[in-house]
Scaffold this active site. Structure first.
Site, PDB file in Angstrom:
ATOM      1  N   GLU A 365       1.639   4.476  -1.245  1.00 59.87           N
ATOM      2  CA  GLU A 365       0.208   5.549  -1.418  1.00 59.87           C
ATOM      3  C   GLU A 365       0.057   6.005  -0.060  1.00 59.87           C
ATOM      4  OE1 GLU A 365      -0.360   6.095  -4.075  1.00 59.87           O
ATOM      5  OE2 GLU A 365      -0.564   4.646  -5.583  1.00 59.87           O
ATOM      6  N   GLY A 366       0.916   6.159   0.615  1.00 58.22           N
ATOM      7  CA  GLY A 366       0.809   6.684   2.122  1.00 58.22           C
ATOM      8  C   GLY A 366       0.957   5.514   3.100  1.00 58.22           C
TER       9      GLY A 366
END
Length: 384
Positions: A365-366
């Protein structure tokens, strides 16, 4: 040791109680078996769907739970405290529903959203590619409109798909034109001719739910499955990721809470020099720091969630929550292994698994480096 939660309504308190009951019965009783065997828990997500836990953050009119994000995330944390892989997959499913709910037409939502929110269709999120992880604008997978305009022909490779090969649908991002404004979003069926999946990745943790690559070999996706306008894909993807980062923050907090619980239980049972080891100041202070860090992580993701629920900007707070909660999970799980000493390094206790599971949360998610970039850019813009 259950968390003493401050919930906004009696209904939310009942939902947490139901979640704990299901999580203890269906997750805690099966996690060791499936993680050790790296086997998928068939039927489990259907059970969560039937209990209404897969669409909590979405409107009741489409089959969702109508709950604020503040409550949904605390449910997710309870799941993660029992089985991180299942909680992460639940978060990804919620993430995959976001494009349709937030950018789909009324007709598209009526057609597909109920099955997704009720758990009859489990979702995967297909954004990353082998050469495009943090740099989403570098996507190369192409979606070309057929001559008759009835479908898009998708060609290319995707990577790091949670529930790959198991999901009933994928939020797919593919290039429809050159440049950063040439990416579009599609609601792609899991059973699409010309779509194949690679072998599950051999991961450090979260082994019961597969993560795979996908190969699109000229597969046709009906044109009415495009979500939003052509070229709107990155806007949709980044909007979804703000919400997904909150989901991972909640999962990381639940994992850290589980590690803290295990460490406290062991420290209350183990004795040295005639005293419980928790009563030795050195260890007691370590556990106190662990507890304070978990509390802080929870407060951070709840602050971001409440901003979202109020309709206020929350992107920077979502990045901060993801950064703080996942770094906390890595430290707290590592410290839990230390508290248990040699036993913590064995598979007879769950803390070694918790430590392995925590690492990926700093990456997906980053990455946490990307979260720092997001935060610093927003600070720069605010000061300009």
């Amino acid at each position: 040791m259950d968390v003493d939660r401050l919930l906004p309504t009696p209904e939310a308190a009942d939902l947490i109680a139901l979640t704990r009951e299901i999580a203890d019965k269906e997750l805690a009783s099966r996690v060791d078996e499936h993680e050790a065997a790296e086997s998928y828990p068939e039927g489990l997500f259907a059970t969560l769907g039937e209990a209404g836990l897969l669409g909590l953050a979405y409107p009741e009119e489409y089959g969702g739970g109508g709950q604020p994000y503040e409550v949904y995330l605390q449910v997710l944390e309870e799941l993660a405290a029992r089985w991180a892989a299942v909680a992460v997959a639940t978060s990804v499913h919620t993430l995959a529903c976001h494009p349709l709910h937030s950018f789909g037409t009324a007709e598209q939502k009526e057609r597909w959203l109920p099955a997704m929110l009720e758990g009859r269709l489990i979702g995967g999120y297909s954004l990353s590619e082998p050469q495009a992880g943090s740099d989403a604008a570098a996507l190369a997978c192409k979606a070309e409109l057929t001559e008759d305009g009835a479908a898009y022909r998708v060609t290319g490779n995707k990577a790091w798909i949670t529930h790959g090969g198991k999901a009933g649908f994928y939020a797919l991002f593919a290039r429809t034109a050159p440049g950063s404004h040439g990416i579009s979003c599609f609601l792609a069926p899991g059973a699409t001719e010309g779509l194949t999946f690679g072998k599950p990745e051999r991961k450090m943790g979260l082994q019961a739910v597969p993560t795979t690559s996908a190969h699109w070999d000229g597969a046709l996706v009906e044109a009415d499955r495009r979500i939003g306008e052509e070229g709107q894909g990155l806007q949709i993807a980044f909007s979804a990721l703000d919400c997904g980062r909150l989901g991972i923050a909640a999962c990381a907090t639940g994992l850290a809470q589980a590690a803290l619980n295990a460490a406290v239980a062991y420290a209350n049972e183990r004795t040295t020099f005639g005293r419980k080891i928790i009563d030795h100041q050195g260890l007691g202070f370590l556990l106190a720091d662990m507890a304070a860090a978990v509390d802080a992580a929870r407060a951070t993701y709840l602050d971001a969630a409440r901003r979202r629920d109020l309709g206020r900007p929350f992107s920077r707070q979502a990045s901060a929550a993801k950064l703080i909660a996942t770094d906390t999970a890595m430290k707290v799980t590592t410290d839990a292994v230390q508290v248990l000493g040699g036993y913590g390094y064995t598979r007879d206790f769950p803390v070694e698994r918790y430590m392995r599971e925590a690492k990926i949360m700093q990456i997906f998610e980053g990455t946490n480096q990307i979260q720092r970039l997001v935060i610093s850019r927003q600070l720069s813009a605010a000061g300009a």
